[in-house]
Design a protein around this motif. Structure first.
Motif, PDB file in Angstrom:
ATOM      1  N   THR A   1      16.500  25.306 -27.576  1.00 50.37           N
ATOM      2  CA  THR A   1      17.868  25.113 -28.027  1.00 50.37           C
ATOM      3  C   THR A   1      18.658  24.121 -27.187  1.00 50.37           C
ATOM      4  O   THR A   1      19.341  23.255 -27.726  1.00 50.37           O
ATOM      5  CB  THR A   1      18.619  26.462 -28.026  1.00 50.37           C
ATOM      6  N   PHE A   2      18.589  24.238 -25.875  1.00 49.35           N
ATOM      7  CA  PHE A   2      19.416  23.421 -24.996  1.00 49.35           C
ATOM      8  C   PHE A   2      18.675  22.186 -24.538  1.00 49.35           C
ATOM      9  O   PHE A   2      17.463  22.211 -24.337  1.00 49.35           O
ATOM     10  CB  PHE A   2      19.863  24.213 -23.764  1.00 49.35           C
ATOM     11  N   SER A   3      19.422  21.119 -24.346  1.00 50.81           N
ATOM     12  CA  SER A   3      18.804  19.896 -23.844  1.00 50.81           C
ATOM     13  C   SER A   3      18.571  19.986 -22.335  1.00 50.81           C
ATOM     14  O   SER A   3      17.725  19.290 -21.798  1.00 50.81           O
ATOM     15  CB  SER A   3      19.696  18.693 -24.153  1.00 50.81           C
ATOM     16  N   ASP A   4      19.310  20.855 -21.649  1.00 52.56           N
ATOM     17  CA  ASP A   4      19.163  21.006 -20.206  1.00 52.56           C
ATOM     18  C   ASP A   4      18.946  22.480 -19.854  1.00 52.56           C
ATOM     19  O   ASP A   4      19.847  23.148 -19.373  1.00 52.56           O
ATOM     20  CB  ASP A   4      20.421  20.475 -19.503  1.00 52.56           C
ATOM     21  N   PRO A   5      17.729  23.005 -20.125  1.00 54.24           N
ATOM     22  CA  PRO A   5      17.473  24.418 -19.829  1.00 54.24           C
ATOM     23  C   PRO A   5      17.342  24.649 -18.332  1.00 54.24           C
ATOM     24  O   PRO A   5      17.395  23.725 -17.534  1.00 54.24           O
ATOM     25  CB  PRO A   5      16.148  24.687 -20.540  1.00 54.24           C
ATOM     26  N   VAL A   6      17.140  25.889 -17.957  1.00 57.46           N
ATOM     27  CA  VAL A   6      16.970  26.236 -16.554  1.00 57.46           C
ATOM     28  C   VAL A   6      15.740  25.509 -16.019  1.00 57.46           C
ATOM     29  O   VAL A   6      14.668  25.585 -16.592  1.00 57.46           O
ATOM     30  CB  VAL A   6      16.809  27.765 -16.388  1.00 57.46           C
ATOM     31  N   LYS A   7      15.914  24.791 -14.928  1.00 50.37           N
ATOM     32  CA  LYS A   7      14.825  23.989 -14.377  1.00 50.37           C
ATOM     33  C   LYS A   7      13.896  24.803 -13.485  1.00 50.37           C
ATOM     34  O   LYS A   7      12.787  24.407 -13.224  1.00 50.37           O
ATOM     35  CB  LYS A   7      15.399  22.834 -13.542  1.00 50.37           C
ATOM     36  N   ASN A   8      14.348  25.940 -13.014  1.00 53.70           N
ATOM     37  CA  ASN A   8      13.572  26.721 -12.070  1.00 53.70           C
ATOM     38  C   ASN A   8      12.431  27.432 -12.791  1.00 53.70           C
ATOM     39  O   ASN A   8      12.607  28.490 -13.353  1.00 53.70           O
ATOM     40  CB  ASN A   8      14.480  27.730 -11.363  1.00 53.70           C
ATOM     41  N   VAL A   9      11.245  26.837 -12.751  1.00 56.34           N
ATOM     42  CA  VAL A   9      10.108  27.413 -13.454  1.00 56.34           C
ATOM     43  C   VAL A   9       9.415  28.506 -12.651  1.00 56.34           C
ATOM     44  O   VAL A   9       8.406  29.032 -13.068  1.00 56.34           O
ATOM     45  CB  VAL A   9       9.083  26.329 -13.859  1.00 56.34           C
ATOM     46  N   VAL A  10       9.940  28.849 -11.491  1.00 59.65           N
ATOM     47  CA  VAL A  10       9.368  29.934 -10.693  1.00 59.65           C
ATOM     48  C   VAL A  10       9.540  31.268 -11.418  1.00 59.65           C
ATOM     49  O   VAL A  10       8.829  32.226 -11.147  1.00 59.65           O
ATOM     50  CB  VAL A  10      10.028  29.949  -9.292  1.00 59.65           C
ATOM     51  N   ILE A  11      10.429  31.318 -12.392  1.00 56.28           N
ATOM     52  CA  ILE A  11      10.680  32.542 -13.139  1.00 56.28           C
ATOM     53  C   ILE A  11       9.453  32.950 -13.947  1.00 56.28           C
ATOM     54  O   ILE A  11       9.141  34.128 -14.058  1.00 56.28           O
ATOM     55  CB  ILE A  11      11.921  32.359 -14.039  1.00 56.28           C
ATOM     56  N   ILE A  12       8.734  31.999 -14.483  1.00 57.16           N
ATOM     57  CA  ILE A  12       7.584  32.311 -15.325  1.00 57.16           C
ATOM     58  C   ILE A  12       6.468  32.991 -14.530  1.00 57.16           C
ATOM     59  O   ILE A  12       5.981  34.042 -14.940  1.00 57.16           O
ATOM     60  CB  ILE A  12       7.095  31.048 -16.060  1.00 57.16           C
ATOM     61  N   PRO A  13       6.044  32.465 -13.362  1.00 56.08           N
ATOM     62  CA  PRO A  13       5.031  33.203 -12.598  1.00 56.08           C
ATOM     63  C   PRO A  13       5.525  34.574 -12.134  1.00 56.08           C
ATOM     64  O   PRO A  13       4.766  35.542 -12.134  1.00 56.08           O
ATOM     65  CB  PRO A  13       4.741  32.305 -11.393  1.00 56.08           C
ATOM     66  N   LEU A  14       6.793  34.663 -11.772  1.00 55.72           N
ATOM     67  CA  LEU A  14       7.359  35.951 -11.366  1.00 55.72           C
ATOM     68  C   LEU A  14       7.304  36.941 -12.525  1.00 55.72           C
ATOM     69  O   LEU A  14       6.929  38.098 -12.357  1.00 55.72           O
ATOM     70  CB  LEU A  14       8.795  35.768 -10.878  1.00 55.72           C
ATOM     71  N   ALA A  15       7.656  36.487 -13.709  1.00 60.19           N
ATOM     72  CA  ALA A  15       7.600  37.348 -14.888  1.00 60.19           C
ATOM     73  C   ALA A  15       6.163  37.774 -15.176  1.00 60.19           C
ATOM     74  O   ALA A  15       5.918  38.921 -15.549  1.00 60.19           O
ATOM     75  CB  ALA A  15       8.193  36.614 -16.092  1.00 60.19           C
ATOM     76  N   ALA A  16       5.224  36.873 -14.990  1.00 59.40           N
ATOM     77  CA  ALA A  16       3.817  37.215 -15.219  1.00 59.40           C
ATOM     78  C   ALA A  16       3.339  38.278 -14.230  1.00 59.40           C
ATOM     79  O   ALA A  16       2.608  39.196 -14.602  1.00 59.40           O
ATOM     80  CB  ALA A  16       2.954  35.963 -15.113  1.00 59.40           C
ATOM     81  N   VAL A  17       3.761  38.194 -12.989  1.00 61.59           N
ATOM     82  CA  VAL A  17       3.382  39.192 -11.981  1.00 61.59           C
ATOM     83  C   VAL A  17       3.974  40.550 -12.340  1.00 61.59           C
ATOM     84  O   VAL A  17       3.285  41.576 -12.287  1.00 61.59           O
ATOM     85  CB  VAL A  17       3.827  38.743 -10.572  1.00 61.59           C
TER      86      VAL A  17
ATOM     87  N   LEU B   1      11.505  35.483 -23.538  1.00 66.53           N
ATOM     88  CA  LEU B   1      12.072  35.062 -24.823  1.00 66.53           C
ATOM     89  C   LEU B   1      13.364  34.268 -24.627  1.00 66.53           C
ATOM     90  O   LEU B   1      13.605  33.287 -25.337  1.00 66.53           O
ATOM     91  CB  LEU B   1      12.315  36.271 -25.721  1.00 66.53           C
ATOM     92  N   THR B   2      14.171  34.661 -23.668  1.00 64.92           N
ATOM     93  CA  THR B   2      15.399  33.911 -23.385  1.00 64.92           C
ATOM     94  C   THR B   2      15.065  32.525 -22.857  1.00 64.92           C
ATOM     95  O   THR B   2      15.688  31.537 -23.246  1.00 64.92           O
ATOM     96  CB  THR B   2      16.281  34.666 -22.376  1.00 64.92           C
ATOM     97  N   TRP B   3      14.076  32.451 -21.971  1.00 65.31           N
ATOM     98  CA  TRP B   3      13.666  31.162 -21.428  1.00 65.31           C
ATOM     99  C   TRP B   3      13.132  30.260 -22.541  1.00 65.31           C
ATOM    100  O   TRP B   3      13.489  29.089 -22.609  1.00 65.31           O
ATOM    101  CB  TRP B   3      12.618  31.363 -20.337  1.00 65.31           C
ATOM    102  N   LEU B   4      12.294  30.796 -23.427  1.00 62.54           N
ATOM    103  CA  LEU B   4      11.765  29.998 -24.544  1.00 62.54           C
ATOM    104  C   LEU B   4      12.885  29.552 -25.479  1.00 62.54           C
ATOM    105  O   LEU B   4      12.901  28.403 -25.942  1.00 62.54           O
ATOM    106  CB  LEU B   4      10.725  30.803 -25.322  1.00 62.54           C
ATOM    107  N   TRP B   5      13.821  30.458 -25.751  1.00 63.54           N
ATOM    108  CA  TRP B   5      14.950  30.101 -26.615  1.00 63.54           C
ATOM    109  C   TRP B   5      15.763  28.966 -25.999  1.00 63.54           C
ATOM    110  O   TRP B   5      16.175  28.041 -26.692  1.00 63.54           O
ATOM    111  CB  TRP B   5      15.823  31.333 -26.853  1.00 63.54           C
ATOM    112  N   GLN B   6      15.962  29.024 -24.689  1.00 64.92           N
ATOM    113  CA  GLN B   6      16.699  27.953 -24.022  1.00 64.92           C
ATOM    114  C   GLN B   6      15.943  26.631 -24.080  1.00 64.92           C
ATOM    115  O   GLN B   6      16.545  25.579 -24.243  1.00 64.92           O
ATOM    116  CB  GLN B   6      16.962  28.310 -22.558  1.00 64.92           C
ATOM    117  N   ARG B   7      14.633  26.695 -23.922  1.00 63.07           N
ATOM    118  CA  ARG B   7      13.830  25.473 -23.978  1.00 63.07           C
ATOM    119  C   ARG B   7      13.923  24.812 -25.350  1.00 63.07           C
ATOM    120  O   ARG B   7      13.899  23.594 -25.462  1.00 63.07           O
ATOM    121  CB  ARG B   7      12.358  25.769 -23.664  1.00 63.07           C
TER     122      ARG B   7
END
Length: 144
Positions: free
Chosen positions: A104-120, A96-102
């Motif tokens: 809201t912010f023009s420059d969100p966290v670029k490291n998308v490795v967080i999403i597969p890690l969260a899924a695991v 939810l924080t990652w989606l909110w950043q996407r």
């Protein structure tokens, strides 16, 4: 007592081997071992988006120290669904924080490795929940 024990453990780890790893990973280890001391370390991370995501995930999970405190007071009740529930809460907070950043912010966290890690992590928590539920159902059948 648990907070002091984990603070001593973190100090020992910082002195002997955590100084070698990147600040982001070091702060994440601090947060997931003991939440209060980990949050005090968040100022080491310069990327505000990553800082917010670590804070959100840490608050969702609560830390191993809080887990040990919970184990101390539950006694014979056990943890049951507590750990899988906290893992799910951590992953949902992170996503939810990652989606909110996407959004809201023009420059969100670029490291998308967080999403597969969260899924695991979410998948592992769901397996624990399924096994706990199945075990609970079988023990209820045995009692009848």
């Amino acid at each position: 007592g648990w907070v002091i024990l984990f603070r001593v453990l973190l100090t020992f780890m910082d002195r002997w081997f955590l100084w070698y790893i990147p600040e982001e990973l070091r702060t994440a280890i601090h947060i997931f071992l003991e939440l209060a001391n980990g949050c005090a370390e968040l100022n080491r991370i310069t990327n505000e988006g990553l800082r917010m995501m670590l804070f959100s995930a840490g608050l969702g999970f609560g830390g191993i120290c809080v887990l040990m405190q919970t184990v101390s007071v539950t006694g014979s009740l056990g943890l049951g669904m507590y750990l899988p529930g906290k893992l799910i809460q951590c992953v949902l907070s992170l996503l939810l924080t990652w989606l909110w950043q996407r959004m809201t912010f023009s420059d969100p966290v670029k490291n998308v490795v967080i999403i597969p890690l969260a899924a695991v992590i979410l998948a592992v928590a769901m397996v624990f929940l399924y096994k706990s539920e199945k075990k609970g159902r079988n023990s209820a059948l045995l009692r009848v």
